[in-house]
Design a protein around this motif. Structure first.
Motif, PDB file in Angstrom:
ATOM      1  N   GLY A 114     -19.219   2.537  62.188  1.00 36.15           N
ATOM      2  CA  GLY A 114     -20.266   2.722  61.205  1.00 36.15           C
ATOM      3  C   GLY A 114     -20.209   4.132  60.653  1.00 36.15           C
ATOM      4  N   ARG A 115     -21.295   4.552  60.027  1.00 39.62           N
ATOM      5  CA  ARG A 115     -21.346   5.903  59.457  1.00 39.62           C
ATOM      6  C   ARG A 115     -21.579   6.922  60.573  1.00 39.62           C
ATOM      7  NH1 ARG A 115     -22.197   7.267  54.219  1.00 39.62           N
ATOM      8  NH2 ARG A 115     -22.934   5.157  53.768  1.00 39.62           N
ATOM      9  N   ILE A 116     -20.782   7.966  60.592  1.00 41.52           N
ATOM     10  CA  ILE A 116     -20.898   9.010  61.603  1.00 41.52           C
ATOM     11  C   ILE A 116     -21.500  10.255  60.972  1.00 41.52           C
ATOM     12  CG2 ILE A 116     -19.617  10.517  63.193  1.00 41.52           C
ATOM     13  CD1 ILE A 116     -19.700   7.583  64.028  1.00 41.52           C
ATOM     14  N   PRO A 117     -22.485  10.884  61.632  1.00 39.05           N
ATOM     15  CA  PRO A 117     -23.067  12.121  61.077  1.00 39.05           C
ATOM     16  C   PRO A 117     -21.989  13.177  60.854  1.00 39.05           C
ATOM     17  CG  PRO A 117     -24.377  11.316  62.929  1.00 39.05           C
ATOM     18  CD  PRO A 117     -23.137  10.481  62.889  1.00 39.05           C
ATOM     19  N   TYR A 118     -22.107  13.897  59.752  1.00 35.77           N
ATOM     20  CA  TYR A 118     -21.112  14.910  59.421  1.00 35.77           C
ATOM     21  C   TYR A 118     -20.999  15.958  60.528  1.00 35.77           C
ATOM     22  CZ  TYR A 118     -18.622  18.449  56.712  1.00 35.77           C
ATOM     23  OH  TYR A 118     -17.705  19.377  56.282  1.00 35.77           O
ATOM     24  N   SER A 119     -22.089  16.180  61.243  1.00 35.17           N
ATOM     25  CA  SER A 119     -22.088  17.188  62.303  1.00 35.17           C
ATOM     26  C   SER A 119     -21.161  16.821  63.455  1.00 35.17           C
ATOM     27  CB  SER A 119     -23.507  17.380  62.845  1.00 35.17           C
ATOM     28  OG  SER A 119     -24.029  16.140  63.339  1.00 35.17           O
ATOM     29  N   ASP A 120     -20.821  15.538  63.585  1.00 36.76           N
ATOM     30  CA  ASP A 120     -19.998  15.079  64.712  1.00 36.76           C
ATOM     31  C   ASP A 120     -18.628  14.551  64.308  1.00 36.76           C
ATOM     32  OD1 ASP A 120     -21.999  15.617  66.600  1.00 36.76           O
ATOM     33  OD2 ASP A 120     -22.964  13.689  66.229  1.00 36.76           O
ATOM     34  N   ILE A 121     -18.367  14.439  63.021  1.00 32.70           N
ATOM     35  CA  ILE A 121     -17.183  13.719  62.554  1.00 32.70           C
ATOM     36  C   ILE A 121     -15.881  14.298  63.088  1.00 32.70           C
ATOM     37  CG2 ILE A 121     -16.962  15.053  60.416  1.00 32.70           C
ATOM     38  CD1 ILE A 121     -16.345  11.268  60.822  1.00 32.70           C
ATOM     39  N   GLN A 122     -15.815  15.609  63.297  1.00 34.32           N
ATOM     40  CA  GLN A 122     -14.566  16.241  63.718  1.00 34.32           C
ATOM     41  C   GLN A 122     -14.054  15.681  65.046  1.00 34.32           C
ATOM     42  OE1 GLN A 122     -17.490  17.692  63.521  1.00 34.32           O
ATOM     43  NE2 GLN A 122     -17.910  18.919  65.350  1.00 34.32           N
ATOM     44  N   LYS A 123     -14.961  15.303  65.929  1.00 30.12           N
ATOM     45  CA  LYS A 123     -14.566  14.794  67.249  1.00 30.12           C
ATOM     46  C   LYS A 123     -13.811  13.474  67.129  1.00 30.12           C
ATOM     47  CE  LYS A 123     -18.913  16.684  69.003  1.00 30.12           C
ATOM     48  NZ  LYS A 123     -20.207  16.337  69.626  1.00 30.12           N
ATOM     49  N   TYR A 124     -14.201  12.674  66.157  1.00 29.80           N
ATOM     50  CA  TYR A 124     -13.658  11.323  66.038  1.00 29.80           C
ATOM     51  C   TYR A 124     -12.196  11.317  65.599  1.00 29.80           C
ATOM     52  CZ  TYR A 124     -18.280   9.396  66.870  1.00 29.80           C
ATOM     53  OH  TYR A 124     -19.460   9.048  67.463  1.00 29.80           O
ATOM     54  N   TYR A 125     -11.786  12.332  64.862  1.00 32.83           N
ATOM     55  CA  TYR A 125     -10.381  12.397  64.462  1.00 32.83           C
ATOM     56  C   TYR A 125      -9.466  12.525  65.674  1.00 32.83           C
ATOM     57  CZ  TYR A 125     -11.888  13.021  59.612  1.00 32.83           C
ATOM     58  OH  TYR A 125     -12.450  12.841  58.374  1.00 32.83           O
ATOM     59  N   LEU A 126      -9.962  13.140  66.739  1.00 36.73           N
ATOM     60  CA  LEU A 126      -9.138  13.360  67.919  1.00 36.73           C
ATOM     61  C   LEU A 126      -8.921  12.075  68.723  1.00 36.73           C
ATOM     62  CD1 LEU A 126     -10.426  16.846  69.132  1.00 36.73           C
ATOM     63  CD2 LEU A 126      -8.353  16.298  67.840  1.00 36.73           C
ATOM     64  N   LEU A 127      -9.557  10.992  68.304  1.00 36.43           N
ATOM     65  CA  LEU A 127      -9.300   9.691  68.924  1.00 36.43           C
ATOM     66  C   LEU A 127      -8.101   9.000  68.280  1.00 36.43           C
ATOM     67  CD1 LEU A 127     -12.950   8.294  69.204  1.00 36.43           C
ATOM     68  CD2 LEU A 127     -11.681   9.668  70.851  1.00 36.43           C
ATOM     69  N   MET A 128      -7.650   9.509  67.142  1.00 36.40           N
ATOM     70  CA  MET A 128      -6.603   8.861  66.349  1.00 36.40           C
ATOM     71  C   MET A 128      -5.223   9.434  66.653  1.00 36.40           C
ATOM     72  SD  MET A 128      -8.522   9.074  62.635  1.00 36.40           S
ATOM     73  CE  MET A 128     -10.229   8.572  62.412  1.00 36.40           C
ATOM     74  N   ASP A 129      -4.214   8.590  66.484  1.00 34.63           N
ATOM     75  CA  ASP A 129      -2.829   9.071  66.493  1.00 34.63           C
ATOM     76  C   ASP A 129      -2.382   9.409  65.084  1.00 34.63           C
ATOM     77  OD1 ASP A 129      -1.677   8.737  69.330  1.00 34.63           O
ATOM     78  OD2 ASP A 129      -2.722   6.839  69.012  1.00 34.63           O
ATOM     79  N   VAL A 130      -2.884   8.659  64.102  1.00 33.05           N
ATOM     80  CA  VAL A 130      -2.555   8.897  62.706  1.00 33.05           C
ATOM     81  C   VAL A 130      -3.708   8.382  61.851  1.00 33.05           C
ATOM     82  CG1 VAL A 130      -1.328   6.685  62.453  1.00 33.05           C
ATOM     83  CG2 VAL A 130      -0.811   8.578  60.890  1.00 33.05           C
ATOM     84  N   LEU A 131      -4.012   9.100  60.772  1.00 37.79           N
ATOM     85  CA  LEU A 131      -5.007   8.647  59.798  1.00 37.79           C
ATOM     86  C   LEU A 131      -4.276   8.009  58.632  1.00 37.79           C
ATOM     87  CD1 LEU A 131      -8.146   8.922  58.809  1.00 37.79           C
ATOM     88  CD2 LEU A 131      -7.179  10.680  57.316  1.00 37.79           C
ATOM     89  N   VAL A 132      -4.753   6.853  58.182  1.00 41.14           N
ATOM     90  CA  VAL A 132      -4.113   6.150  57.072  1.00 41.14           C
ATOM     91  C   VAL A 132      -5.097   6.016  55.912  1.00 41.14           C
ATOM     92  CG1 VAL A 132      -2.850   4.085  56.361  1.00 41.14           C
ATOM     93  CG2 VAL A 132      -2.756   4.845  58.749  1.00 41.14           C
ATOM     94  N   LEU A 133      -4.673   6.460  54.725  1.00 41.00           N
ATOM     95  CA  LEU A 133      -5.504   6.357  53.524  1.00 41.00           C
ATOM     96  C   LEU A 133      -4.642   5.833  52.371  1.00 41.00           C
ATOM     97  CD1 LEU A 133      -8.323   6.902  52.275  1.00 41.00           C
ATOM     98  CD2 LEU A 133      -7.448   9.134  51.564  1.00 41.00           C
ATOM     99  N   PRO A 134      -4.489   4.509  52.270  1.00 41.57           N
ATOM    100  CA  PRO A 134      -3.671   3.931  51.195  1.00 41.57           C
ATOM    101  C   PRO A 134      -4.499   3.699  49.924  1.00 41.57           C
ATOM    102  CG  PRO A 134      -4.334   2.220  52.719  1.00 41.57           C
ATOM    103  CD  PRO A 134      -4.971   3.499  53.212  1.00 41.57           C
TER     104      PRO A 134
END
Length: 388
Positions: free
Chosen positions: A273-293
């Motif tokens: 769902g929507r993640i508060p901007y204050s916490d969003i940075q942590k969630y990227y560290l769960l990923m191996d790669v971000l995909v934006l096609p």
């Protein structure tokens, strides 16, 4: 002292796309900063933190003639009452037109327009012509047009929206950069915080996580990404691959319901769902790669955020996206086709390849897109405007 009013659609957008520029301009320049946007949960706290004056005005993203007219006159009154010298209009659907009309009514015509993208990129026919005409009208009353990426500037010149002498790109692009030293810094996130998130979302050390962050709409390539995920699951049945989605579905440009249902019913797809901007940075560290096609962007901030956290990306060559990486150094390009997306994701199964690219990605962002660099360019834009 120059009084500057920034007008943007949403309070959340003001925080993400302008952020500490408000306090920076007041500290470093002879400016009194003001903000108008739709009401938001964090608006008062944000304005207090930045030390600015503000006025909530509902700026609907949908066509709403009565609300739009009210917004025009409310903004015009605010401009006159506060003796605004410079109006910074952030171009999102309809918001800039409302701003232009309000500035004309108020008699204050000194305007800077921030072009956040090429809205008509995926349009056709009469609607496309009307959107281009509306942008030309807005630009006619602007002293400067800040384009958030070189490719946005190029497209707007090709479509004869801007004149070259009015255009400005802030460094290599973006409107605000990211806070790569403090907020979007992997060293600022503890191992315990990541472990807690992994437990919450059922992520193990054996999982390969494909990340996506953004609005769940067709234009973001969500349909093609979901098909690429299915291809990978069928091709690599023994590999524990998960799709990690940050964001919520939207009605405008909606993803087909059958696609959403397929994703929601899949236990290997995680929806936050929507993640508060204050916490969003942590969630990227769960990923191996971000995909934006994506089919169109202005300048994809999620790419800057992910790269700043040391996460490499896969992006399309669409307007905006094409400016956001150094090919094969901080990320890779992909065609917006399921098979192509899947093949590019497979490159990141190599952990050394992923780790090295992530390291270069963070370095590139720190050197070029940190907010402390970008906002200096925006300050130069404001300083260049003479008030008559």
């Amino acid at each position: 002292m120059k009084r500057v009013l920034e007008i943007i659609t949403l309070a959340g957008s003001a925080e993400a796309f302008i952020g500490d520029q408000f306090s920076f301009f007041q500290e470093k320049g002879d400016y009194e900063m003001h903000l108008i946007c739709s009401e938001g949960d964090n608006l008062e706290a944000f304005a207090k933190k930045q030390g600015i004056k503000y006025q909530p005005v509902e700026i609907s993203r949908q066509l709403a003639p009565i609300k739009d007219i009210k917004a025009v006159f409310k903004i015009a009154r605010y401009i006159r009452k506060n003796k605004i010298d410079i109006i910074v209009a952030h171009y999102f659907p309809k918001a800039s037109l409302i701003t232009t009309c309000a500035s004309l009514i108020s008699g204050r015509k000194t305007k800077v327009m921030v072009a956040h993208g090429v809205l008509h990129d995926t349009m056709s026919g009469l609607v496309r012509k009307l959107v281009i005409w509306e942008q030309k009208f807005d630009v006619a009353f602007a002293k400067k047009v800040v384009c958030v990426s070189p490719s946005v500037a190029k497209r707007r010149l090709e479509d004869k929206i801007d004149k070259t002498e009015k255009q400005v790109v802030l460094g290599k692009g973006s409107c605000n950069g990211v806070d790569a030293l403090e907020k979007f810094n992997p060293e600022k996130v503890s191992v315990e915080e990541i472990a807690t998130l992994k437990e919450k979302y059922g992520i193990s050390k054996d999982n390969f996580i494909i990340g996506f962050s953004g609005r769940l709409v067709r234009d973001k390539g969500v349909v093609e990404l979901s098909q690429a995920f299915r291809i990978l699951k069928e091709k690599h049945p023994d590999k524990s691959i998960k799709l990690f989605i940050i964001g919520e579905p939207e009605k405008r440009d909606a993803v087909p319901q059958e696609v959403l249902d397929t994703l929601l019913d899949n236990p290997e797809v995680v929806f936050t769902g929507r993640i508060p901007y204050s916490d969003i940075q942590k969630y990227y560290l769960l990923m191996d790669v971000l995909v934006l096609p994506s089919y169109r962007e202005g300048f994809p901030t999620v790419v800057l955020e992910a790269c700043a956290m040391g996460i490499p990306v896969i992006v399309s060559k669409s307007t905006g996206c094409i400016d956001s990486i150094k090919e094969n150094e901080t990320g890779v390009y992909t065609d917006i086709k399921p098979q192509a997306i899947a093949q590019n994701i497979e490159k990141f199964f190599d952990k050394d390849f992923t780790r090295n690219m992530g390291r270069e990605a963070r370095k590139y962002i720190v050197e070029n897109y940190d907010q402390r660099i970008v906002r200096q360019y925006m300050l130069q834009v404001l300083d260049s405007i003479e008030i008559k």
